[in-house]
Design an enzyme around this catalytic site. Structure first.
Site, PDB file in Angstrom:
ATOM      1  N   GLU A  13       0.863  -1.125  -0.083  1.00 53.32           N
ATOM      2  CA  GLU A  13       0.177  -0.149  -0.088  1.00 53.32           C
ATOM      3  C   GLU A  13       0.854   1.450  -0.081  1.00 53.32           C
ATOM      4  OE1 GLU A  13      -3.619  -0.421   2.805  1.00 53.32           O
ATOM      5  OE2 GLU A  13      -2.280  -2.190   3.176  1.00 53.32           O
ATOM      6  N   SER A 149      -6.552  -2.356   2.403  1.00 53.05           N
ATOM      7  CA  SER A 149      -7.334  -1.981   1.044  1.00 53.05           C
ATOM      8  C   SER A 149      -7.754  -3.044   0.279  1.00 53.05           C
ATOM      9  CB  SER A 149      -5.925  -1.149   0.218  1.00 53.05           C
ATOM     10  OG  SER A 149      -5.397  -0.065   0.879  1.00 53.05           O
ATOM     11  N   SER A 283     -10.843   8.754   0.117  1.00 54.20           N
ATOM     12  CA  SER A 283     -10.568   8.020   1.338  1.00 54.20           C
ATOM     13  C   SER A 283     -11.837   8.300   2.176  1.00 54.20           C
ATOM     14  CB  SER A 283      -9.396   8.167   1.995  1.00 54.20           C
ATOM     15  OG  SER A 283      -8.292   7.615   1.566  1.00 54.20           O
TER      16      SER A 283
END
Length: 309
Positions: A13, A149, A283
């Site tokens: 990530e 994620s 996000s």
């Protein structure tokens, strides 16, 4: 006071972490804070030692960013930092442990089996698949125990799909978790504690175009619609906020966290906690902060001051 935003690292990530770090650093600069951005490298410890009155903001996702390792180093160095401590981060990052803790205190969470790769290899797939199916039923969700994620996450509808889903999960770590599938509305609740106790921010409802909130849906603009506050009944939203705060406390978190859940038949069910919520343009936590009437820079400035106090 100098704020050191730590982002990047070597996890899967990394790119998301860098985007989160840049956004938080700029938000802090916009409210007048002195900010240094840094990656995780051989110069980090010296930078922390050489910066008077430093406060760290770890924005690493996955790996050493959320498993507590970096945070424990910060604790050893005596550098105050925003977010959960090392022990709570390690507990939360491991889904096989976090879910067990949440269930143990009586909160809603899916039934789950943790399956290390060596057991899967030694015992053989066929017998395991039959036992798992009879225990949990189908469909199932398979995911790495320690990743984020939605990497390595697969929905499994039959026993024939389970072995390949496990192999996909093992690509991201040695332990996979197999959970009963939760059908319903996916929401995320950010919990914020600026010193007066944890408070749930408005829930964000997640509506991916593909029907699956996977890595692409999370970080590709326009592929997912987010609704903040979530379009659910007030009593459901209140229950979701209460669940998020209870999870935050059960896992020993502090300052800021995000609790992901599915609302099934009007009942919120926990499935994952996050100690370093993403702060990119797509996000969830920044959407919740905005929906609460706050600014990202003001929130992190307050958390920095709290960490330093």
């Amino acid at each position: 006071m100098t704020v050191i935003v730590i982002a990047g690292g070597l996890s899967h990530e990394r790119d998301v972490s860098l985007r989160s770090g840049r956004r938080v650093a700029q938000a802090l600069r916009d409210v007048g804070r002195d900010v240094i951005e840094t990656d995780v490298n051989g110069d980090l410890v010296q930078l922390l030692r050489d910066t008077p009155d430093a406060v760290a903001v770890p924005m690493l996702h996955g790996g050493l960013g959320e498993d507590g390792a970096l945070r424990e180093v910060l604790e050893v160095l005596g550098v105050p930092f925003v977010g959960a401590n090392g022990a709570s981060s390690r507990l939360t990052f491991d889904k096989s442990i976090a879910t067990s803790v949440v269930r143990a205190v009586g909160l809603n969470a899916p039934r789950q089996i943790a399956l290390p790769h060596d057991i899967f290899r030694e015992l053989g797939a066929p017998a395991l698949m039959e036992s798992i199916g009879s225990q949990l039923g189908y469909p199932l969700m398979v995911k790495p125990s320690r990743s984020g994620s939605a990497l390595g996450v697969t929905k499994v509808s039959s026993a024939s799909e389970l072995p390949s889903a496990l192999v996909a999960a093992y690509a991201y770590g040695p332990v996979a978790v197999i959970e009963s599938y939760l059908e319903g509305t996916e929401i995320a609740v950010t919990v914020l504690d600026e010193g007066d106790g944890p408070v749930a921010l408005p829930a964000v409802e997640i509506r991916p175009e593909s029907g699956v909130y996977d890595y692409e849906s999370r970080y590709t603009a326009g592929t997912t619609r987010f609704v903040a506050p979530a379009q659910l009944d007030d009593d459901v939203l209140a229950a979701a906020g209460a669940l998020a705060v209870a999870v935050h406390e059960a896992l020993g978190l502090r300052h800021i966290s995000r609790v992901d859940m599915i609302v099934r038949d009007g009942v919120p069910v926990f499935f994952e906690g996050n100690v370093a919520p993403g702060m990119t343009e797509t996000s969830l936590a920044p959407l919740a902060i905005e929906a609460s009437g706050r600014e990202l820079g003001e929130v992190f400035a307050a958390l920095v001051d709290l960490a330093a106090s």
